[in-house]
Design a protein around this motif. Sequence first.
Motif, PDB file in Angstrom:
ATOM      1  N   LEU A 155       0.839  -1.190   0.000  1.00  0.00           N
ATOM      2  CA  LEU A 155       0.000   0.000   0.000  1.00  0.00           C
ATOM      3  C   LEU A 155       0.877   1.245   0.000  1.00  0.00           C
ATOM      4  CD1 LEU A 155      -2.674  -1.116   2.629  1.00  0.00           C
ATOM      5  CD2 LEU A 155      -2.724  -1.399   0.142  1.00  0.00           C
ATOM      6  N   PHE A 162      -4.059   5.726   0.546  1.00  0.00           N
ATOM      7  CA  PHE A 162      -3.425   4.947   1.610  1.00  0.00           C
ATOM      8  C   PHE A 162      -2.338   5.699   2.362  1.00  0.00           C
ATOM      9  CE2 PHE A 162      -5.043   1.366  -1.106  1.00  0.00           C
ATOM     10  CZ  PHE A 162      -6.087   1.053  -0.240  1.00  0.00           C
ATOM     11  N   ARG A 191      -5.398   2.359   5.226  1.00  0.00           N
ATOM     12  CA  ARG A 191      -4.582   1.150   5.120  1.00  0.00           C
ATOM     13  C   ARG A 191      -5.168   0.051   5.999  1.00  0.00           C
ATOM     14  NH1 ARG A 191      -0.289   4.974   5.654  1.00  0.00           N
ATOM     15  NH2 ARG A 191       0.468   4.099   7.641  1.00  0.00           N
ATOM     16  N   ALA A 231      -1.875   0.779  -4.774  1.00  0.00           N
ATOM     17  CA  ALA A 231      -1.531  -0.530  -4.205  1.00  0.00           C
ATOM     18  C   ALA A 231      -0.920  -1.379  -5.299  1.00  0.00           C
ATOM     19  CB  ALA A 231      -2.765  -1.201  -3.618  1.00  0.00           C
ATOM     20  N   SER A 284       6.032   0.439  -1.213  1.00  0.00           N
ATOM     21  CA  SER A 284       5.088   1.100  -0.308  1.00  0.00           C
ATOM     22  C   SER A 284       5.470   2.553  -0.018  1.00  0.00           C
ATOM     23  CB  SER A 284       4.998   0.336   1.013  1.00  0.00           C
ATOM     24  OG  SER A 284       4.370  -0.906   0.840  1.00  0.00           O
TER      25      SER A 284
END
Length: 494
Positions: A269, A276, A282, A387, A418
């Motif tokens: 994420l 996010f 998240r 994502a 991420s």
Amino acid sequence: MRLRKHTPFVPVAVATTLLATGCFASTSGPVDGEQRLRVVMMLPPRSGLSPLSDDAFKLSRWSTAETLVTLDANGDPRPALAEKWRWSDERTWTFTLRSGVTFHDGTPLTAKDVVRSLTRAAGAAPKPRILDGVELAVAGKGDTVSVTTAVADPLLPQRLSSPQLSILAARAYRGKTVDPVGAGTGAFVLKKVNGTSSATLDRNEDYWGGRPKAPGIDVRFVPDGTARAAALRSGEADIVEAVPVSQASLLKEDQITEVPMPRTNTLYLNTRRGVFRDPAMRAAARAAVDAEPLVKGVYEGRADVAEGLLGPAIPWAKQRPERAKRTPAGDPKGRRITIGTFTDRAELPEVAAALQQQLRTAGFRVKLEIREYANIESDALAGKFDAFVLSRATVLDSGDPAAYLYSDFAGDGSFNISQLADPAVDKALEKASSTPTGAARRKAVLEAEAAVLNTDAAVPMLHERVIQGDAANVVNSAKDPRERLLVTADTHLR
């Protein structure tokens, strides 16, 4: 939720592709009655087989390029091009080279060659991922090589087992690129590379480890998993890597080997931008993900539901500490997100489709973007998706999870999809990286894993099992959960 099963029918388009490319036709016939090995690989080269890229693992799996050190089944270092080593002082390790080793071009292995290869790797941009956060200097004298790091590094011998730190002859380093053709020390000599379609290797008659049993290897790169399995069924291939789970049931039981591997299917994420960036969103995504249907449906039971980032291939991962209290899940309220993944691993698009439904049920509006890996990696690393679904090896090159955790989740990690930059995570990763090997290091690694999971920057879903296909007459192909070995000096056809 019941997921669609793959059909056993081989599409006309796939069959046509095989005929058009001649993918599985061997380039050479028998040599004195010995048969060359026909090997089908999943991913084509992305960097001309440069050892400074992930292409290095192909060189390792073909036993053409070698490193100073190798790893045993437990991840402990064992001799390869170096016969022995010692920790000479707090920051320096000294390696004694094996005598009698020659490169494929006939030149002898010397300390100067090792210094050249390791120095080139240490100065590469980007660095080989095993050197994330590591600064080193290399010097050679006689038959020894000294490697000095900026800080004490108890993991250095394991690091030097990385295929990205292979030792090549001087001829490989002419110009800005690294060309491994005819420049290795291994059991097979890389003779020719045909772009992204094929490669040819011949037996190294002067191999220091003894005469290889097969006369050569003919490699084809076939991203389509159905086509790879079809090649084994039809007898057009001898060894096939990464058989999709949907195809395993169509092969004979004695044609497949299934091994739990240190590879986790994870939803990364984006913590830096977009939906996010909010920890509550998240947490909402984490709460929405149900891995059980993915294992039973997409993977047909040939995988394990994840309890963390590290799976059953790492037995001590079960000794996890308790996690901190997780962030409560927020309400998505129809927020739009884009999930990226790639087609090269046949299961991932189906995983993404299943996640799309789960996240929609939770209240997100979800778009999928699916391409071949070579065409999507740079966008994923640049944080262009909300994502990303990735199948990721968790012990990477050193046989130690700390390197994977640092690469993927440190603020300056080279594979930080991420986009995570969390002081608590960085502190835990630094501790894990600097702790001496043994029980204390394992504990620190699990604490670092917990720190990552507490951020919900990654949602581990399942741990994969490697499924390798071998024809009935293949002898001694390697079944390596780390995906470093495939064809060895002992591999042949009976």
